[in-house]
Design an enzyme around this catalytic site. Structure first.
Site, mmCIF file in Angstrom:
data_model
loop_
_atom_site.group_PDB
_atom_site.id
_atom_site.type_symbol
_atom_site.label_atom_id
_atom_site.label_comp_id
_atom_site.label_asym_id
_atom_site.label_seq_id
_atom_site.Cartn_x
_atom_site.Cartn_y
_atom_site.Cartn_z
ATOM 1 N N LYS A 41 -3.657 -95.650 75.631
ATOM 2 C CA LYS A 41 -4.844 -95.828 75.869
ATOM 3 C C LYS A 41 -5.309 -95.474 77.307
ATOM 4 O O LYS A 41 -6.595 -95.086 77.520
ATOM 5 C CB LYS A 41 -5.462 -96.956 75.499
HETATM 6 C C1 LIG Z 1 -1.538 -100.546 69.882
HETATM 7 C C2 LIG Z 1 -2.432 -99.589 69.398
HETATM 8 N N1 LIG Z 1 -2.106 -98.810 68.542
HETATM 9 C C3 LIG Z 1 -2.830 -97.926 67.715
HETATM 10 C C4 LIG Z 1 -4.363 -97.801 68.445
HETATM 11 C C5 LIG Z 1 -5.051 -96.746 67.597
HETATM 12 O O1 LIG Z 1 -5.471 -95.661 68.371
HETATM 13 P P1 LIG Z 1 -6.723 -94.974 68.371
HETATM 14 O O2 LIG Z 1 -7.917 -96.241 68.897
HETATM 15 O O3 LIG Z 1 -6.693 -94.011 69.329
HETATM 16 O O4 LIG Z 1 -7.047 -94.866 66.914
HETATM 17 C C6 LIG Z 1 -4.480 -98.711 69.129
HETATM 18 C C7 LIG Z 1 -6.192 -98.689 69.633
HETATM 19 O O5 LIG Z 1 -6.514 -99.529 70.331
HETATM 20 C C8 LIG Z 1 -3.736 -99.785 69.994
HETATM 21 O O6 LIG Z 1 -4.028 -100.514 70.818
#
Ligand SMILES: Cc1ncc(COP(=O)(O)O)c(C=O)c1O
Length: 391
Positions: A41
């Site tokens: 992120k």
């Molecule tokens: C640990 C983790 N994996 C996957 C995701 C999913 O990513 P995205 O929000 O870009 O779809 C997030 C989103 O907060 C996350 O914190």
């Protein structure tokens, strides 16, 4: 001279050694834990904040306001501290003590939203409260990860480009977990333009409604949403899976014990999907699986035997059992009629700020320009993109 912000991105691709067999496809984990905020992120957080600075939506003395109980809030708190902004994060009662402590350590102000939304989660109530605060506080800026298309543009410009370089000519498949659709949406848009032969796979939790179906509660942190997010062009996806909590947690624990790699639950779910395909694809092909964060954030939960026991979940399994669990996964049939979960007028209902709409217009224009380029020019575009300086 390097600042902490400059250390975002260029994360390593780590090849698995022991969970796959020699006659199978290779699985490379793209370890996003090496970002300074500890997760994938950091990439959209930096991209959105720096775009807002250039556009004049955020300036010194300004306040960043966001809804997040997890990694995006932590990334914004880290960036706010590095750049000198006030940061307010709207969280919910499900936030882990570790994430709360991290937000506070970076000096962010935290408000806990306790009202649940119509799907029994807190996404919509948190977003509505963040938008309300942004209207009240002068100089406020809303990154708005759920509705802002710069979220996926960030991954198209950085994550996807790195994958193309690291995966090389044998790159056959990229797999990512989904919540706001930033990672998966950005990767899919970039890859389908410059390397359309590479398959892109989305992984969600059983209980989330992103790929369709009714939402119900689940334990897996970081993934899922009660609707299909605007950042994810579902029609471009090659395969999708809804992975159960227990299998994802077992994958994390097996990876730690048999490969020495600590990841969060979404990475465990992604790993299972990667092991499903590794047992089918040719031996010389490369699968890239995004490991979005690190396992240390979950020591009290998915790496804690008592916590798993309290939820009636298995604690450990052997690599052979994990491989069998991976083989037993079944892809969602979303191409045969399921079209995700559309919630019409959601952005209006939650009063998404005007700055998000302006940013989205810019992103959409860029995407239209890029897709207008002929498919025959894909190789030239790919070379140009790889040489490009990241924005
Ligand atoms: C640990 C983790 N994996 C996957 C995701 C999913 O990513 P995205 O929000 O870009 O779809 C997030 C989103 O907060 C996350 O914190």
């Amino acid at each position: 001279m390097l600042t902490i912000v400059d250390t975002i991105g260029q994360t390593p691709l780590v090849q698995l050694q022991r969970l796959t067999h020699a006659n199978e496809a290779r699985i490379g984990l793209k370890c996003e834990r090496t970002n300074p905020g500890g997760s994938v992120k950091d990439r959209p957080a930096r991209f959105i904040i720096e775009t807002a600075e250039r556009a004049g939506w955020l300036s010194q003395g300004g306040t960043i306001i966001e809804s997040s109980s997890g990694n995006f809030g932590i990334s914004l708190a880290m960036l706010g501290a590095a750049k000198g902004y006030r940061v307010i994060i709207l969280v919910d009662p499900k936030i882990t003590p570790t994430n709360l402590a991290l937000l506070e350590a970076y000096g962010a102000e935290v408000e806990i939203v306790t009202a649940q939304d119509d799907s029994g989660s807190y996404h919509k109530t948190r977003i509505a409260r963040a938008n309300e605060l942004a209207r009240q506080i002068p100089g406020a800026f809303r990154p708005d990860q759920c509705f802002n298309l710069l979220n996926s543009a960030a991954h198209a410009n950085s994550t996807a480009r790195e994958i193309l370089v690291q995966g090389g000519d044998s790159l056959a498949m990229v797999i990512a977990a989904v919540s706001t659709g930033g990672q998966l949406g950005g990767i899919i848009r970039q890859l389908k333009l410059v390397a359309p032969h590479v398959q892109v796979v989305g992984v969600d939790a059983v209980g989330s409604a992103i790929f369709g179906g009714a939402a119900h509660s689940y334990l897996m942190p970081g993934v899922g949403l009660g609707w299909t997010p605007a950042n994810l062009p579902l029609a471009l996806l090659d395969h999708a899976f809804n992975v159960p909590d227990e299998a994802a947690f077992l994958a994390c624990r097996t990876l730690a014990r048999h490969e020495g790699i600590m990841v969060g639950a979404s990475s465990g779910a992604v790993l299972l999907a990667a092991m499903f395909f590794a047992q089918q694809l040719p031996a010389n092909s490369q699968i890239v699986a995004i490991a979005a964060d690190s396992g240390e954030r979950y020591l009290q939960t998915i790496y804690n035997d008592a916590w798993l026991g309290d939820h009636g979940l298995s604690i450990n399994c052997s690599p052979a059992e994990l491989r069998a669990r991976a083989r037993s996964l079944r892809p969602c049939a979303f191409h045969e009629g399921q079209v995700g979960t559309v919630q019409a007028n959601l952005a209006e209902t939650l009063q998404v700020p005007a700055s998000t709409q302006q940013m989205n217009q810019l992103v959409q224009e860029q995407w239209q320009q890029r897709s207008a380029l002929q498919v025959g020019a894909a190789f030239a575009i790919r070379q140009a993109l790889l040489q490009d300086v990241y924005c």
